[in-house]
Design a protein around this motif. Structure first.
Motif, PDB file in Angstrom:
ATOM      1  N   HIS A   1       0.811  -1.468  -0.020  1.00  0.00           N
ATOM      2  CA  HIS A   1       0.054   0.033  -0.119  1.00  0.00           C
ATOM      3  C   HIS A   1       0.918   1.395   0.157  1.00  0.00           C
ATOM      4  O   HIS A   1       0.349   2.299  -0.240  1.00  0.00           O
ATOM      5  N   LEU A   2       2.202   1.015   0.109  1.00  0.00           N
ATOM      6  CA  LEU A   2       2.855   2.467   0.249  1.00  0.00           C
ATOM      7  C   LEU A   2       3.228   3.018  -1.041  1.00  0.00           C
ATOM      8  O   LEU A   2       3.082   2.242  -2.411  1.00  0.00           O
TER       9      LEU A   2
ATOM     10  N   GLY B   1      -3.051   0.062   9.927  1.00  0.00           N
ATOM     11  CA  GLY B   1      -4.310  -0.061   9.040  1.00  0.00           C
ATOM     12  C   GLY B   1      -4.863   1.193   8.418  1.00  0.00           C
ATOM     13  O   GLY B   1      -5.917   0.871   7.741  1.00  0.00           O
ATOM     14  N   MET B   2      -4.201   2.364   8.334  1.00  0.00           N
ATOM     15  CA  MET B   2      -4.665   3.307   7.860  1.00  0.00           C
ATOM     16  C   MET B   2      -4.448   3.330   6.264  1.00  0.00           C
ATOM     17  O   MET B   2      -3.442   2.592   5.781  1.00  0.00           O
TER      18      MET B   2
ATOM     19  N   HIS C   1       5.562   4.572   9.047  1.00  0.00           N
ATOM     20  CA  HIS C   1       5.270   5.035   7.819  1.00  0.00           C
ATOM     21  C   HIS C   1       4.393   6.471   8.203  1.00  0.00           C
ATOM     22  O   HIS C   1       3.863   6.707   9.408  1.00  0.00           O
ATOM     23  N   ILE C   2       4.021   7.356   7.172  1.00  0.00           N
ATOM     24  CA  ILE C   2       3.657   8.501   7.496  1.00  0.00           C
ATOM     25  C   ILE C   2       2.441   8.694   6.416  1.00  0.00           C
ATOM     26  O   ILE C   2       2.183   8.047   5.193  1.00  0.00           O
ATOM     27  N   ALA C   3       1.729   9.526   6.720  1.00  0.00           N
ATOM     28  CA  ALA C   3       0.167   9.506   5.651  1.00  0.00           C
ATOM     29  C   ALA C   3       0.159  11.074   5.214  1.00  0.00           C
ATOM     30  O   ALA C   3       0.244  12.150   6.106  1.00  0.00           O
TER      31      ALA C   3
ATOM     32  N   ILE D   1      -0.195   6.831   1.866  1.00  0.00           N
ATOM     33  CA  ILE D   1       0.696   6.346   2.918  1.00  0.00           C
ATOM     34  C   ILE D   1       1.876   6.154   2.000  1.00  0.00           C
ATOM     35  O   ILE D   1       2.281   5.590   1.394  1.00  0.00           O
ATOM     36  N   GLU D   2       3.066   6.772   2.929  1.00  0.00           N
ATOM     37  CA  GLU D   2       4.486   7.044   2.187  1.00  0.00           C
ATOM     38  C   GLU D   2       5.439   6.563   3.255  1.00  0.00           C
ATOM     39  O   GLU D   2       5.295   6.344   4.320  1.00  0.00           O
ATOM     40  N   TYR D   3       6.721   6.369   2.758  1.00  0.00           N
ATOM     41  CA  TYR D   3       7.753   5.699   3.550  1.00  0.00           C
ATOM     42  C   TYR D   3       8.438   6.983   3.933  1.00  0.00           C
ATOM     43  O   TYR D   3       8.523   7.907   3.232  1.00  0.00           O
ATOM     44  N   ASP D   4       9.066   6.857   5.187  1.00  0.00           N
ATOM     45  CA  ASP D   4       9.764   8.088   5.727  1.00  0.00           C
ATOM     46  C   ASP D   4      11.194   7.578   6.088  1.00  0.00           C
ATOM     47  O   ASP D   4      11.224   6.833   6.854  1.00  0.00           O
TER      48      ASP D   4
END
Length: 352
Positions: A42-43, A133-134, A108-110, A99-102
Protein backbone atom coordinates in the motif's frame (compact mmCIF):
# COMPACT_ATOMS: atom_id res chain seq x y z
CA UNK A 1 16.71 -12.74 -32.54
CA UNK A 2 15.80 -9.77 -30.33
CA UNK A 3 15.63 -10.15 -26.56
CA UNK A 4 12.72 -8.50 -24.78
CA UNK A 5 13.79 -5.68 -22.46
CA UNK A 6 12.62 -6.16 -18.88
CA UNK A 7 12.30 -3.38 -16.34
CA UNK A 8 13.91 -3.35 -12.92
CA UNK A 9 10.54 -4.07 -11.23
CA UNK A 10 10.03 -7.15 -13.41
CA UNK A 11 13.44 -8.49 -12.37
CA UNK A 12 12.71 -7.87 -8.68
CA UNK A 13 9.32 -9.57 -8.88
CA UNK A 14 10.88 -12.59 -10.58
CA UNK A 15 13.49 -13.00 -7.85
CA UNK A 16 11.20 -12.28 -4.90
CA UNK A 17 9.38 -14.89 -2.86
CA UNK A 18 6.33 -13.56 -1.07
CA UNK A 19 5.14 -15.03 2.19
CA UNK A 20 2.22 -13.93 4.37
CA UNK A 21 4.07 -11.06 6.08
CA UNK A 22 7.60 -10.80 4.66
CA UNK A 23 9.25 -10.72 1.28
CA UNK A 24 12.31 -12.91 0.76
CA UNK A 25 14.51 -13.33 -2.32
CA UNK A 26 16.03 -16.15 -4.31
CA UNK A 27 19.67 -16.25 -3.10
CA UNK A 28 21.45 -15.53 -6.39
CA UNK A 29 23.88 -13.23 -4.46
CA UNK A 30 25.13 -13.42 -0.85
CA UNK A 31 23.63 -10.01 -0.07
CA UNK A 32 20.03 -11.10 -0.63
CA UNK A 33 20.26 -14.61 0.84
CA UNK A 34 19.11 -13.44 4.30
CA UNK A 35 17.35 -10.25 3.18
CA UNK A 36 13.83 -10.03 4.60
CA UNK A 37 11.46 -7.10 4.19
CA UNK A 38 7.91 -6.52 5.46
CA UNK A 39 5.25 -6.59 2.74
CA UNK A 40 3.84 -3.07 2.29
CA UNK A 41 2.08 -3.00 -1.09
CA UNK A 42 0.00 0.00 0.00
CA UNK A 43 3.02 2.35 0.17
CA UNK A 44 3.25 5.12 -2.42
CA UNK A 45 6.28 4.62 -4.66
CA UNK A 46 6.74 8.20 -5.83
CA UNK A 47 8.50 11.21 -4.34
CA UNK A 48 7.21 13.19 -1.32
CA UNK A 49 5.56 16.61 -1.51
CA UNK A 50 8.58 18.90 -1.71
CA UNK A 51 6.87 21.80 0.09
CA UNK A 52 6.49 19.55 3.15
CA UNK A 53 10.17 18.57 3.27
CA UNK A 54 13.44 20.31 4.14
CA UNK A 55 17.00 19.39 3.20
CA UNK A 56 18.98 17.28 5.65
CA UNK A 57 22.58 18.44 6.03
CA UNK A 58 24.63 15.62 7.50
CA UNK A 59 27.10 16.24 10.31
CA UNK A 60 28.63 12.77 10.68
CA UNK A 61 27.84 12.74 14.41
CA UNK A 62 29.94 15.86 15.06
CA UNK A 63 29.01 19.01 17.00
CA UNK A 64 29.83 22.64 16.17
CA UNK A 65 33.41 22.15 17.39
CA UNK A 66 33.96 19.24 15.01
CA UNK A 67 34.16 16.65 17.77
CA UNK A 68 32.33 13.33 17.51
CA UNK A 69 29.52 13.31 20.04
CA UNK A 70 27.52 10.41 18.53
CA UNK A 71 29.56 7.46 17.31
CA UNK A 72 28.84 5.20 14.33
CA UNK A 73 27.29 7.96 12.18
CA UNK A 74 28.33 9.01 8.70
CA UNK A 75 27.75 8.51 4.99
CA UNK A 76 24.48 7.13 3.74
CA UNK A 77 22.08 8.06 0.99
CA UNK A 78 20.82 11.62 0.57
CA UNK A 79 17.62 12.26 2.51
CA UNK A 80 15.04 14.99 2.96
CA UNK A 81 13.34 15.54 6.32
CA UNK A 82 9.55 15.21 6.23
CA UNK A 83 7.87 17.88 8.38
CA UNK A 84 5.12 16.14 10.34
CA UNK A 85 2.23 17.75 12.16
CA UNK A 86 2.36 16.39 15.72
CA UNK A 87 0.01 19.10 17.06
CA UNK A 88 -3.07 18.44 14.86
CA UNK A 89 -4.71 21.72 15.94
CA UNK A 90 -6.96 22.39 12.93
CA UNK A 91 -10.46 20.90 13.36
CA UNK A 92 -12.47 19.39 10.55
CA UNK A 93 -12.22 16.28 8.41
CA UNK A 94 -8.98 15.44 6.62
CA UNK A 95 -8.89 12.83 3.82
CA UNK A 96 -5.96 10.40 3.66
CA UNK A 97 -4.47 10.74 0.17
CA UNK A 98 -1.71 8.13 0.44
CA UNK A 99 0.68 6.31 2.81
CA UNK A 100 4.38 7.02 2.32
CA UNK A 101 7.78 5.79 3.49
CA UNK A 102 9.79 8.13 5.69
CA UNK A 103 13.59 7.61 5.90
CA UNK A 104 13.76 9.61 9.13
CA UNK A 105 11.60 7.27 11.24
CA UNK A 106 10.61 3.63 11.52
CA UNK A 107 6.86 4.30 11.14
CA UNK A 108 5.05 5.18 7.94
CA UNK A 109 3.50 8.61 7.36
CA UNK A 110 0.22 9.64 5.76
CA UNK A 111 -0.41 12.58 3.45
CA UNK A 112 -3.75 14.15 4.37
CA UNK A 113 -5.79 16.91 2.72
CA UNK A 114 -8.28 19.23 4.42
CA UNK A 115 -11.84 19.53 3.12
CA UNK A 116 -11.94 23.19 4.13
CA UNK A 117 -11.61 25.20 0.91
CA UNK A 118 -10.30 28.23 2.82
CA UNK A 119 -7.17 26.38 3.89
CA UNK A 120 -4.09 26.86 1.72
CA UNK A 121 -0.56 25.48 1.58
CA UNK A 122 0.56 23.62 4.68
CA UNK A 123 -2.86 24.11 6.28
CA UNK A 124 -4.49 22.16 3.49
CA UNK A 125 -1.78 19.50 3.03
CA UNK A 126 -0.08 17.81 5.98
CA UNK A 127 2.00 14.80 6.87
CA UNK A 128 0.88 12.89 9.97
CA UNK A 129 1.93 9.61 11.61
CA UNK A 130 0.09 6.77 9.93
CA UNK A 131 -1.96 4.55 12.20
CA UNK A 132 -1.81 0.78 11.77
CA UNK A 133 -4.40 -0.18 9.16
CA UNK A 134 -4.75 3.35 7.74
CA UNK A 135 -5.18 3.41 3.97
CA UNK A 136 -5.83 5.95 1.22
CA UNK A 137 -9.44 7.14 1.31
CA UNK A 138 -9.83 7.06 5.10
CA UNK A 139 -10.98 10.07 7.10
CA UNK A 140 -9.28 11.49 10.20
CA UNK A 141 -10.31 14.33 12.47
CA UNK A 142 -8.86 16.32 15.36
CA UNK A 143 -10.92 17.19 18.45
CA UNK A 144 -8.09 19.03 20.23
CA UNK A 145 -10.20 22.19 20.40
CA UNK A 146 -13.23 20.29 21.74
CA UNK A 147 -16.34 18.75 20.25
CA UNK A 148 -17.78 21.16 17.62
CA UNK A 149 -21.33 22.40 18.07
CA UNK A 150 -23.92 20.28 16.32
CA UNK A 151 -21.52 17.35 15.91
CA UNK A 152 -23.83 15.10 17.98
CA UNK A 153 -27.57 15.83 18.29
CA UNK A 154 -28.65 16.87 21.81
CA UNK A 155 -25.03 16.74 23.05
CA UNK A 156 -24.91 20.45 23.93
CA UNK A 157 -28.28 20.26 25.68
CA UNK A 158 -27.15 17.26 27.71
CA UNK A 159 -24.01 19.13 28.77
CA UNK A 160 -26.06 22.13 29.95
CA UNK A 161 -28.38 19.87 31.95
CA UNK A 162 -25.38 18.17 33.54
CA UNK A 163 -23.93 21.52 34.64
CA UNK A 164 -27.25 22.60 36.15
CA UNK A 165 -27.74 19.35 38.03
CA UNK A 166 -24.09 18.93 39.09
CA UNK A 167 -25.12 19.29 42.75
CA UNK A 168 -27.04 16.00 42.72
CA UNK A 169 -24.98 12.86 42.44
CA UNK A 170 -27.61 10.76 40.69
CA UNK A 171 -28.06 13.04 37.70
CA UNK A 172 -24.50 12.62 36.46
CA UNK A 173 -25.01 8.93 35.82
CA UNK A 174 -28.45 9.37 34.22
CA UNK A 175 -29.39 7.24 31.25
CA UNK A 176 -29.55 10.25 28.89
CA UNK A 177 -26.05 11.32 29.83
CA UNK A 178 -24.66 7.80 29.39
CA UNK A 179 -26.41 7.45 26.03
CA UNK A 180 -24.96 10.71 24.71
CA UNK A 181 -21.52 9.73 26.02
CA UNK A 182 -21.76 6.37 24.24
CA UNK A 183 -22.74 8.06 20.96
CA UNK A 184 -19.85 10.52 21.38
CA UNK A 185 -17.32 7.72 21.85
CA UNK A 186 -18.73 5.79 18.88
CA UNK A 187 -18.37 8.78 16.56
CA UNK A 188 -14.97 10.00 17.77
CA UNK A 189 -12.98 6.92 18.88
CA UNK A 190 -11.66 5.96 15.45
CA UNK A 191 -8.03 5.18 14.52
CA UNK A 192 -6.21 8.34 13.49
CA UNK A 193 -8.46 10.76 15.39
CA UNK A 194 -7.00 13.11 18.02
CA UNK A 195 -8.84 13.41 21.35
CA UNK A 196 -8.14 14.66 24.87
CA UNK A 197 -7.38 11.80 27.25
CA UNK A 198 -10.39 12.66 29.43
CA UNK A 199 -12.77 11.73 26.57
CA UNK A 200 -11.29 8.25 26.11
CA UNK A 201 -12.50 5.25 28.16
CA UNK A 202 -10.02 3.00 30.02
CA UNK A 203 -8.48 0.37 27.78
CA UNK A 204 -8.20 2.62 24.71
CA UNK A 205 -5.08 2.03 22.58
CA UNK A 206 -3.31 5.33 21.85
CA UNK A 207 -0.05 6.79 20.49
CA UNK A 208 1.57 10.20 19.85
CA UNK A 209 0.82 11.30 23.42
CA UNK A 210 1.39 14.92 24.45
CA UNK A 211 2.74 15.94 27.88
CA UNK A 212 1.30 19.48 27.76
CA UNK A 213 -2.31 20.41 26.90
CA UNK A 214 -1.10 22.75 24.14
CA UNK A 215 2.03 20.80 23.19
CA UNK A 216 2.81 18.35 20.40
CA UNK A 217 2.75 14.58 20.69
CA UNK A 218 6.03 13.33 22.17
CA UNK A 219 5.57 9.82 23.58
CA UNK A 220 4.96 6.55 21.66
CA UNK A 221 5.82 7.44 18.05
CA UNK A 222 8.01 4.56 16.77
CA UNK A 223 6.81 1.73 14.53
CA UNK A 224 4.34 -0.71 16.05
CA UNK A 225 4.32 0.95 19.49
CA UNK A 226 1.22 1.88 21.48
CA UNK A 227 0.13 3.06 24.91
CA UNK A 228 -3.01 2.22 26.83
CA UNK A 229 -5.24 4.23 29.12
CA UNK A 230 -5.39 2.47 32.49
CA UNK A 231 -7.71 4.70 34.52
CA UNK A 232 -8.89 8.23 35.19
CA UNK A 233 -8.44 9.77 38.64
CA UNK A 234 -11.58 10.72 40.56
CA UNK A 235 -10.45 14.34 40.78
CA UNK A 236 -10.23 14.38 37.00
CA UNK A 237 -6.85 16.12 36.80
CA UNK A 238 -4.67 13.17 35.75
CA UNK A 239 -5.02 10.06 33.60
CA UNK A 240 -2.92 6.94 34.16
CA UNK A 241 -1.33 5.70 30.93
CA UNK A 242 0.72 2.54 30.40
CA UNK A 243 3.56 3.21 27.93
CA UNK A 244 5.23 0.76 25.54
CA UNK A 245 7.99 -0.02 28.05
CA UNK A 246 5.41 -1.06 30.67
CA UNK A 247 5.84 2.10 32.76
CA UNK A 248 2.62 3.58 34.14
CA UNK A 249 2.66 7.35 34.54
CA UNK A 250 0.31 10.23 35.22
CA UNK A 251 -0.52 12.56 32.33
CA UNK A 252 -2.79 15.60 32.49
CA UNK A 253 -6.28 14.67 31.32
CA UNK A 254 -6.42 17.74 29.06
CA UNK A 255 -3.45 16.43 27.03
CA UNK A 256 -4.24 14.91 23.65
CA UNK A 257 -3.30 11.65 21.98
CA UNK A 258 -4.08 9.84 18.74
CA UNK A 259 -6.32 6.77 18.78
CA UNK A 260 -4.80 3.52 17.54
CA UNK A 261 -1.43 1.85 17.14
CA UNK A 262 1.54 3.19 15.14
CA UNK A 263 1.92 1.69 11.67
CA UNK A 264 4.60 -0.70 10.36
CA UNK A 265 4.58 -3.18 13.30
CA UNK A 266 6.82 -5.67 11.41
CA UNK A 267 9.69 -3.19 11.16
CA UNK A 268 11.70 -4.72 14.02
CA UNK A 269 11.58 -8.17 12.38
CA UNK A 270 13.27 -7.06 9.16
CA UNK A 271 16.74 -8.36 8.23
CA UNK A 272 19.04 -6.05 6.26
CA UNK A 273 21.00 -8.93 4.76
CA UNK A 274 24.39 -7.26 4.36
CA UNK A 275 26.65 -4.64 5.91
CA UNK A 276 26.35 -2.33 2.93
CA UNK A 277 22.67 -1.82 3.56
CA UNK A 278 23.53 -0.40 7.00
CA UNK A 279 25.99 1.97 5.34
CA UNK A 280 23.22 3.19 3.01
CA UNK A 281 21.25 4.11 6.14
CA UNK A 282 24.16 6.20 7.45
CA UNK A 283 25.46 3.73 10.05
CA UNK A 284 29.19 3.17 10.36
CA UNK A 285 30.80 -0.01 11.79
CA UNK A 286 30.93 -0.65 15.53
CA UNK A 287 34.21 -2.05 16.92
CA UNK A 288 34.15 -4.39 19.94
CA UNK A 289 35.94 -3.28 23.08
CA UNK A 290 38.00 -6.50 23.38
CA UNK A 291 39.44 -5.84 19.91
CA UNK A 292 40.86 -2.44 21.00
CA UNK A 293 43.98 -1.47 22.84
CA UNK A 294 43.95 -0.86 26.58
CA UNK A 295 44.16 2.91 26.05
CA UNK A 296 40.99 2.91 23.94
CA UNK A 297 38.56 0.81 25.96
CA UNK A 298 38.25 -0.73 29.47
CA UNK A 299 38.01 -4.16 27.80
CA UNK A 300 41.05 -3.60 25.58
CA UNK A 301 44.57 -4.95 25.83
CA UNK A 302 45.82 -8.28 27.14
CA UNK A 303 46.88 -11.42 25.31
CA UNK A 304 44.19 -13.18 23.38
CA UNK A 305 40.49 -12.53 23.68
CA UNK A 306 40.18 -11.50 27.31
CA UNK A 307 38.58 -8.62 29.16
CA UNK A 308 40.46 -9.42 32.41
CA UNK A 309 37.49 -10.57 34.51
CA UNK A 310 35.91 -7.13 34.46
CA UNK A 311 32.24 -6.34 34.53
CA UNK A 312 30.99 -5.42 31.04
CA UNK A 313 31.14 -1.65 30.69
CA UNK A 314 30.85 0.91 27.91
CA UNK A 315 33.76 2.87 26.46
CA UNK A 316 33.15 5.52 29.17
CA UNK A 317 33.15 2.97 32.00
CA UNK A 318 29.39 2.74 32.67
CA UNK A 319 27.81 -0.61 33.41
CA UNK A 320 26.34 -1.79 30.15
CA UNK A 321 24.29 -4.87 31.07
CA UNK A 322 21.49 -4.05 33.46
CA UNK A 323 23.38 -1.71 35.80
CA UNK A 324 21.14 1.16 36.82
CA UNK A 325 22.57 4.63 36.35
CA UNK A 326 19.44 6.55 37.39
CA UNK A 327 16.57 5.83 39.75
CA UNK A 328 13.47 7.55 38.40
CA UNK A 329 10.08 7.67 40.05
CA UNK A 330 9.24 6.87 43.67
CA UNK A 331 12.57 5.12 44.38
CA UNK A 332 14.71 7.95 43.07
CA UNK A 333 15.80 11.30 44.48
CA UNK A 334 13.17 13.62 45.88
CA UNK A 335 10.95 15.13 43.16
CA UNK A 336 12.99 13.48 40.38
CA UNK A 337 9.91 12.25 38.54
CA UNK A 338 6.71 12.46 40.51
CA UNK A 339 4.54 11.45 37.55
CA UNK A 340 5.79 7.84 37.41
CA UNK A 341 3.38 5.56 39.27
CA UNK A 342 4.99 2.23 38.40
CA UNK A 343 8.39 1.81 36.78
CA UNK A 344 8.93 -0.35 33.74
CA UNK A 345 9.52 -4.04 34.53
CA UNK A 346 13.15 -5.11 34.78
CA UNK A 347 14.91 -8.46 35.08
CA UNK A 348 12.61 -11.24 36.30
CA UNK A 349 9.57 -8.98 36.22
CA UNK A 350 10.10 -8.47 32.49
CA UNK A 351 9.79 -12.20 31.82
CA UNK A 352 6.43 -12.30 33.50
Amino acid sequence: MRLKKTSNTDTKSALSRSTLMFKTYKPITPGIRHLRRPLNPHLYEGRPVRALTIAKRKKGGRNSYGRITVRHRGGGHRQRIRTLDFLREEPGIYDVVRIEYDPGRSAHIALVRSRNQNHEGTQRWKYILATDGMRAGDEVQSFRQGIPEGFIPDFDAAQKEERKSSGTAGEKGSSAHLLVLGILRTMTLKPGNVLPLKLMPPGTIIHNIALKPSGPGILVRSAGSFGQIVSHEDAGRYTHVRLQSGEVRQILSDCCATVGKVSNPLWKSRILGKAGRSRWLGRRPSVRGVAMNACDHPHGGGRGKSKSDKHPVSIWGWGTKGTRTRKPGPKGPKNSNKMVIRERPRGKDKRN
